[in-house]
Scaffold this motif. Sequence first.
Motif, PDB file in Angstrom:
ATOM      1  N   LYS A 244      64.620 104.107 -74.235  1.00 24.25           N
ATOM      2  CA  LYS A 244      63.278 104.172 -73.654  1.00 24.25           C
ATOM      3  C   LYS A 244      63.154 105.524 -72.972  1.00 24.25           C
ATOM      4  N   LEU A 245      62.547 106.469 -73.668  1.00 25.31           N
ATOM      5  CA  LEU A 245      62.580 107.860 -73.231  1.00 25.31           C
ATOM      6  C   LEU A 245      61.205 108.462 -72.979  1.00 25.31           C
ATOM      7  N   GLU A 246      60.162 107.742 -73.281  1.00 21.56           N
ATOM      8  CA  GLU A 246      58.817 108.293 -73.152  1.00 21.56           C
ATOM      9  C   GLU A 246      58.271 108.102 -71.733  1.00 21.56           C
ATOM     10  N   GLY A 247      57.463 109.076 -71.303  1.00 20.35           N
ATOM     11  CA  GLY A 247      56.801 108.966 -70.006  1.00 20.35           C
ATOM     12  C   GLY A 247      57.757 108.897 -68.840  1.00 20.35           C
ATOM     13  N   PHE A 248      58.839 109.641 -68.905  1.00 22.99           N
ATOM     14  CA  PHE A 248      59.883 109.533 -67.888  1.00 22.99           C
ATOM     15  C   PHE A 248      59.444 110.131 -66.559  1.00 22.99           C
ATOM     16  N   ASP A 249      59.646 109.370 -65.499  1.00 24.11           N
ATOM     17  CA  ASP A 249      59.440 109.811 -64.119  1.00 24.11           C
ATOM     18  C   ASP A 249      60.597 109.233 -63.321  1.00 24.11           C
ATOM     19  N   VAL A 254      63.852 104.699 -61.516  1.00 23.04           N
ATOM     20  CA  VAL A 254      64.967 104.099 -60.777  1.00 23.04           C
ATOM     21  C   VAL A 254      64.557 102.812 -60.069  1.00 23.04           C
ATOM     22  N   PRO A 255      63.463 102.788 -59.300  1.00 25.25           N
ATOM     23  CA  PRO A 255      63.052 101.515 -58.702  1.00 25.25           C
ATOM     24  C   PRO A 255      62.762 100.424 -59.738  1.00 25.25           C
ATOM     25  N   LEU A 305      67.954 111.930 -71.199  1.00 27.60           N
ATOM     26  CA  LEU A 305      66.845 112.523 -70.472  1.00 27.60           C
ATOM     27  C   LEU A 305      67.288 113.722 -69.645  1.00 27.60           C
ATOM     28  N   ALA A 306      68.483 113.650 -69.070  1.00 28.06           N
ATOM     29  CA  ALA A 306      68.998 114.791 -68.309  1.00 28.06           C
ATOM     30  C   ALA A 306      69.211 115.989 -69.224  1.00 28.06           C
ATOM     31  N   TRP A 307      69.727 115.739 -70.425  1.00 27.56           N
ATOM     32  CA  TRP A 307      69.906 116.821 -71.395  1.00 27.56           C
ATOM     33  C   TRP A 307      68.561 117.452 -71.747  1.00 27.56           C
TER      34      TRP A 307
END
Length: 340
Positions: A244-249, A254-255, A305-307
């Motif tokens: 699940k990589l789309e729209g990452f914030d 995390v919450p 996502l970090a990459w």
Amino acid sequence: MKRILTAALAAVAVGGVALQASAWGNTGHRLIGVAAVRGLPEELPAFLRTPGAAAEVGELAREPDRTKGGGQPHDRERDTAHFIDMDDQARVMNERGMSIDALPRLKSEYDAALVAAGLDVDDAGYLPYAIMDGYQQLVRDFATWRVLNAAEARETDPGKRAWYREDRLRREALILRDMGYLGHYVGDGSQPHHTTIHYNGWNRDTPNPEGFTTSRQTHGAFEGAFTARVARLDAVEAAMAAPKLEGFDLRARVPAYLKTTLAEVLPFYRLEKAGGFTESDARGGTFVTARLAAGASELRDLFILAWRDSADDSIGWPAVKVAEVEAGTADPWLAMYGDD
């Protein structure tokens, strides 16, 4: 300090077996780290997509537990990173605490808000900040690696090229270490007891209408000996969710992850009451597998996502843009090696 002291007491021997008080014990943390790395796509560097890297991250995912007991201030600043105690409405500790969806920007602001509300910072924990900090560190690691890797490939000066190579190898070791540390906290976040005020038996200061266990052995018995007996890598990998990589914030992700785990607290206690964590009942193993797979899935996604985030970063001093170095339009030597 009640939360930390209770966890320490939970490490006593039960039935002749010494139980871990840390989330998932050794087995669970290893499996989450290994499964996450084994699930990485080809877009990540080749040095990460090896059996050795998976094993290394699995071992290093245990490290935040292995370094406990260093004294103060070491332990105060680290032990409370492993959990966040939320009530059933996802507020930190109780109705006086903030919602997990309204965390302050900084951990220091979080601590101050809890103190102002009359809540004990040590009892509350700060797991969301540990995960966010670990993610941001990994972005910086990847950005540095990208610059070093690109510069090494293009550098014509033998001395500089040799230094780039050596520093790239140093960074690869740091990346594995930081992936392990992030893996630990993400793994903690998939263990229901690390998200709740009911962290070791149902909280005796709250209503217990369904008559759930209040045993102080609940936490350790579940994540330690039981998990070690039933958890298997192939089952965890088979249960992992699609990326699940789309729209990452990060501050929303995390919450949301921790609330998903919090939602498993009540199912855990109902299953425990029904005898689901006995050797003759397969439901407990299914529950463990699902929780480990949730941790591994989230960890894999955060690695990816970090990459991706690192491609848009700037690194070093004076700062250079990763994209420009990779495109060959910027020389990163001073940013990387330094100019005293």
